[in-house]
Design an enzyme around this catalytic site. Structure first.
Site, PDB file in Angstrom:
ATOM      1  N   SER A   1      48.623 106.469 -19.381  1.00  0.00           N
ATOM      2  CA  SER A   1      48.432 105.346 -20.311  1.00  0.00           C
ATOM      3  C   SER A   1      47.731 104.217 -19.567  1.00  0.00           C
ATOM      4  CB  SER A   1      49.780 104.843 -20.812  1.00  0.00           C
ATOM      5  OG  SER A   1      50.452 104.158 -19.773  1.00  0.00           O
ATOM      6  N   ASP A   2      47.209 103.244 -20.278  1.00  0.00           N
ATOM      7  CA  ASP A   2      46.761 102.031 -19.597  1.00  0.00           C
ATOM      8  C   ASP A   2      48.011 101.180 -19.327  1.00  0.00           C
ATOM      9  OD1 ASP A   2      45.295 100.020 -18.435  1.00  0.00           O
ATOM     10  OD2 ASP A   2      43.703 100.065 -19.921  1.00  0.00           O
TER      11      ASP A   2
END
Ligand code: NOJ
Length: 732
Positions: A288-289
Site C-alpha cells: 500500500s502507499d
C-alpha cells in the site's frame, strides 16, 4: 522474477512452519517511529516546520536528537516483514535481530524512496524522460541500484510511472510525463536497470512500480484527489506503462492513494487482483502507499480498521505500509472466518519470493567493504550524473542565436537558485546528497572566467535593487536562474498558479530594462506557464532539477561545449487555466480554431505553448521525403533528416499515428516510436520505423483489444506538432 525449484521448495517449507502471526508479520512494513526527545507530538512538530514556527534547520537539529523506535521487539517476534531504513550499520543491526533472534530467521527487506539516484542524484524523472535516451535511463537506474544495495537498501519505491497531464499536480516531477508510449519505454528501461544485473546480489534491487493506478489524473491536479475516467481512456493511457513494466519483470507494485471511479485503489479488487495479478500475470507483491489502508476509512470506503484490513487483503494488497492494521486485525479476521487463510498464504508466498529472488536469505547483510565503496563518489558515477543532466536540458527559445555564449563574455549570473545545492537535487532527494552537488555558480566559474554572481532575488522574498543595477552594469549578458524551489513540486505540492513564483517575473522585467541580453535558465519540477517569458525574454533554457552535476551541465550547454538535445516529455501551457494540456487528446466535433464556436478559450492560445516532444538545438534539422507503405504485418515509414546548420547535433525523430475513424474516438496523435540520431553539419540520414499492425489497435471500455480497418495518418517529425504526414488505408 525467476526462482529455482529449490528456492520454491524453501519458501513452501517456511510457509508450512510459520504461525498465523508470523505470516501476517511478513505483510507488515514499518518505518522507524519517533518516540520522543522533544516536547510536542511529532505531527505538531511537522506542522510547526510547515507553517514556519520553526525553521527547517531547527527541525533537523531536533530530529537528530530525537529518539527512534526501530521495532526491535516486533522484529524478534517475526512481526516485521519490511522496514524503511537507509543507514547500513542500522540495517545490519536490525537484520541480525531478524536472522538470529526471530524464530524462523526470515530476512527483512529494507525499502526506500530512491527516486532518481541514491548516492549520486540524477535528473528528476520528468527531465530524464526528455532525454529520449532509454539506454541512459537504464544506466542511471543500474547505478542507483548498486549504490543503494551497498547501504542495505534492496527495494526502491520506484519507478513512478504515472501518466501525468496536469502541470498543477506537483508530482508530475516524479514521472516520465504525459505520454503512455514514452512512459512505457521509461518504465521498461528502469526495470531493466534496477533488476536485470543479477550477477551478484550487490548489483540489483527490487523495483516498485507506482502508483497503481490513475493517480496522475487526480481531478484538477490537486494531490490525492478523486479520479474518474472512462475505462477506454484508462486502458489505453494510464495502465500502459504499468503493463509494460510488469511485462519487463517488475517485482513489486505500490497502490495509489486515489480512488478510481469510486473505489480506492488500496481496496480495489478489480485493479489489484483481476487486472494486475490475474490478467497481467504479475508475480510479485503489492504494497500500500503510506497509511493508505487506514485512509480508506476517511475516504468513506471502509467502516473501521478491521473492515479496511479485510477489504485490502481480499483485494490483493499484500503488504501494509505504516498503519499496523494488518498485524493488529488480520489474525482475528482469519480466526473469525471473515478472511481466508489462502489470502494470507498467497500474500506471504509473494513476499518471500521477492526476498528469495533478491538473495536476501543467503546474503542478508551489508559487507564492510560495500559500506565504504561509495564514501567518495567514483568518477564514473559523477560522469554519468553529468551526462544525464546534459542530455535532459531543453532549449526552449534562442532568439538571434544569443546562445551559445562566448567563453570570455562578461556574465552576470543572477538568482538565488544559482548558488544553492539543496534546490538542484529535486524532490525526494536527501540532505546528505548535497555534499556532492555542484551549483550552477560553481559550474559557470569553471567554464567562464568572467562570471560574477549577483543574487538579486529568488522564488521567495524580496528583490535587491542595488544588485540588479550592478548586474546590469557588469555583464555583457545576464544569465538569470529562476524557477521553483524543490518544495514547490513533488508530493503534496499542487499549485493553482504555475507561473514563475514570487517576484521573479518582476526581476526579469528589471533585468530586461538594463538593456543587456537576458538568458533565462529555469529550475523547476513541473511545466510552467511561460506566456510572458516566451514573449519578452530572448533565450530560455529548461534546466529542471538536474541532480548533483547540474552546475557543469548548465555551463556546458550555455558555452556550447554541449549542444542541447533534450525534448519536452510534457507540454507546457501558455497559461495555468489551460491545464490539463497534452498533445494526445481525443478530437471533438469542433476542434479549436480561430472561429468562435469551437473548443477553445477566449483568452488563451490554442494548444500548448511548448508542446510534447519540443526542443531546439544550436543547429537546425530539416525533414523531407516521408514515405509510408503497408506490408502484411506492419506499416513501414521512413523519412530523410538533414542537419542544415553548421555544427553537429542530436535529433529525436518522433513517430506518431492517428486512427482517423474508429468505433471509439481516438487521440489526434499517438506516439508509436522515436529514434535519436547524431548528424554532423550538412549530413543527411534516412530514419525508418516499422510499426507492427498488432500495435495499431486500442482497448474499448470492456478491455477488448480492437484492430479496425480503415484510414490512418502517419506522422514523423521533430515534435508532436511539427511533423510531415501521410495517410494510408490499413487492413488487419
Ligand atoms: C508516499 C508516496 O506517495 C510514495 O510515492 C512513497 O513511496 C511513500 N510515501 C513512501 O515514502
Amino acid at each position: 522474477m525467476k526462482l529455482t525449484e529449490e528456492q520454491k521448495k524453501r519458501i513452501e517449507e517456511l510457509l508450512s512452519q510459520m504461525t498465523l502471526e508470523e505470516k501476517i508479520g511478513q505483510m507488515n512494513q514499518e518505518s522507524p517511529s519517533i518516540v520522543g526527545g522533544f516536547d510536542v507530538p511529532f505531527e505538531e512538530l511537522i506542522e510547526m516546520m510547515t507553517d514556519g514556527r520553526i525553521s527547517k534547520e531547527e527541525f533537523g537539529r531536533i530530529m537528530a536528537d530525537a529518539k527512534q523506535d526501530y521495532h526491535e521487539d516486533d522484529i524478534r517476534k517475526g512481526l516485521v516483514g519490511s522496514l524503511m531504513v537507509q543507514d547500513p550499520v542500522k540495517v545490519n543491526e536490525l537484520q541480525k535481530i531478524a536472522i538470529e533472534e526471530s524464530r524462523l530467521g526470515i530476512p527483512i527487506i529494507f525499502g526506500l524512496d530512491v527516486i532518481h539516484g541514491f548516492r549520486s542524484v540524477y535528473p528528476i524523472a520528468i527531465a530524464e524522460a526528455g532525454s529520449f535516451d532509454t539506454d541512459l535511463m537504464e544506466r542511471t537506474a543500474a547505478m542507483a541500484a548498486k549504490e543503494s544495495r551497498a547501504a542495505g537498501v534492496a527495494w526502491h519505491f520506484a519507478p513512478m510511472v504515472d501518466v501525468a497531464r496536469d502541470a498543477r499536480w506537483g508530482r508530475v516531477s516524479e514521472g516520465p510525463g504525459e505520454d503512455p508510449y514514452l512512459g512505457s519505454q521509461f518504465a521498461r528501461a528502469k526495470i531493466r536497470g534496477l533488476q536485470n544485473d543479477q550477477s551478484s546480489p550487490e548489483n540489483y534491487v527490487a523495483a516498485c512500480l507506482k502508483h497503481y493506478v490513475g493517480y496522475g489524473a487526480c481531478e484538477s491536479g490537486r494531490d490525492y484527489n478523486t479520479v474518474s475516467m472512462a475505462m477506454h481512456v484508462f486502458y489505453n493511457n494510464y495502465l500502459k506503462p504499468f503493463e509494460a513494466a510488469v511485462d519487463e519483470g517488475a517485482c513489486t507494485v505500490m497502490a495509489a492513494f486515489n480512488d478510481l471511479n469510486g473505489k480506492p485503489c488500496t481496496v480495489n479488487k478489480f485493479l489489484l487482483r483481476d487486472i494486475l495479478k490475474d490478467s497481467l500475470g504479475f508475480p510479485g507483491f503489492v504494497v500500500s502507499d503510506a497509511n493508505a489502508i487506514r485512509e480508506c476509512i476517511v475516504h468513506g470506503a471502509c467502516e473501521d480498521d478491521m473492515d479496511a484490513g479485510i477489504q485490502a487483503a481480499q483485494a490483493g494488497m499484500d503488504m501494509d505500509m505504516g498503519t499496523e492494521i494488518y498485524v493488529k486485525n488480520l489474525k482475528e479476521a482469519v480466526e473469525s472466518g471473515k478472511l481466508s487463510m489462502e489470502v494470507i498464504d498467497e500474500a506471504v508466498r509473494r513476499i518471500l519470493s521477492v526476498k528469495m529472488w533478491l538473495g536476501l536469505f543467503d546474503h542478508p547483510y551489508v559487507t564492510e567493504e560495500a559500506m565504504k565503496r561509495y564514501e567518495t563518489l567514483p568518477v564514473e558515477h559523477t560522469d554519468l550524473a553529468r551526462e544525464a543532466a546534459e542530455k535532459s536540458i531543453v532549449l526552449l527559445k534562442n532568439e538571434g542565436n544569443i546562445l551559445p555564449l562566448d567563453k570570455n563574455a562578461k556574465i552576470s549570473l543572477v538568482g538565488s537558485l544559482a548558488d544553492n545545492k539543496e534546490e538542484i537535487i529535486g524532490a525526494w532527494a536527501m540532505s546528505w546528497q548535497e555534499k556532492d552537488c555542484v551549483t550552477i555558480l560553481d559550474g559557470m566559474k569553471e567554464e567562464f572566467p568572467n562570471v560574477r554572481y549577483f543574487e538579486c532575488g529568488g522564488p521567495e522574498g524580496d528583490l535587491n535593487m542595488n544588485e540588479i543595477l550592478a548586474a546590469g552594469d557588469y555583464g555583457d549578458v545576464i544569465v538569470a536562474v529562476l524557477g521553483e524551489l524543490v518544495s514547490m513540486s513533488g508530493e503534496a505540492s499542487s499549485k493553482a498558479d504555475i507561473t514563475i513564483p514570487g517576484r521573479q517575473r518582476e526581476l526579469l522585467e528589471m533585468l530586461l530594462t538594463t538593456g543587456r541580453p537576458v538568458v533565462l535558465v529555469l529550475m523547476n519540477g513541473r511545466p510552467l506557464a511561460l506566456s510572458w517569458e516566451s514573449q519578452f525574454v530572448p533565450a530560455i533554457v529548461e534546466g529542471w532539477h538536474l541532480g548533483i552535476q547540474m552546475g557543469p551541465a548548465v555551463a556546458h550547454v550555455l558555452s556550447g561545449a554541449v549542444n542541447p538535445e533534450g525534448r519536452l516529455s510534457s507540454s507546457f501551457p501558455a497559461m495555468t487555466g489551460q491545464c490539463p494540456v497534452y498533445y494526445n487528446h481525443p478530437n471533438t466535433g469542433r476542434p479549436g480554431s480561430k472561429s468562435k464556436f469551437t473548443s477553445r478559450y477566449l483568452d488563451a492560445p490554442l494548444g500548448a505553448l511548448y508542446p510534447f516532444g519540443y526542443g531546439l538545438s544550436y543547429t537546425t534539422f530539416e525533414y523531407s521525403d516521408l514515405q509510408v507503405k503497408e506490408t502484411e504485418d506492419t506499416v513501414e515509414a521512413c523519412i530523410k533528416v538533414k542537419n542544415t546548420g553548421d555544427r553537429s547535433g542530436k535529433e529525436t525523430v518522433q513517430f506518431y499515428m492517428q486512427d482517423v475513424a474508429a468505433s471509439l474516438v481516438r487521440p489526434v496523435k499517438e506516439m508509436k516510436g522515436f529514434e535519436k540520431i547524431s548528424l554532423e553539419a550538412g549530413e543527411e540520414k534516412t530514419v525508418s520505423f516499422s510499426l507492427a499492425k498488432k500495435d495499431m489497435g486500442f482497448y474499448d471500455n470492456e478491455r477488448t483489444y480492437r484492430l479496425e480497418d480503415g484510414k490512418f495518418r502517419i506522422f514523423i517529425g521533430k515534435s508532436s506538432v511539427d511533423c510531415l504526414m501521410q495517410e494510408i488505408e490499413v487492413q488487419f
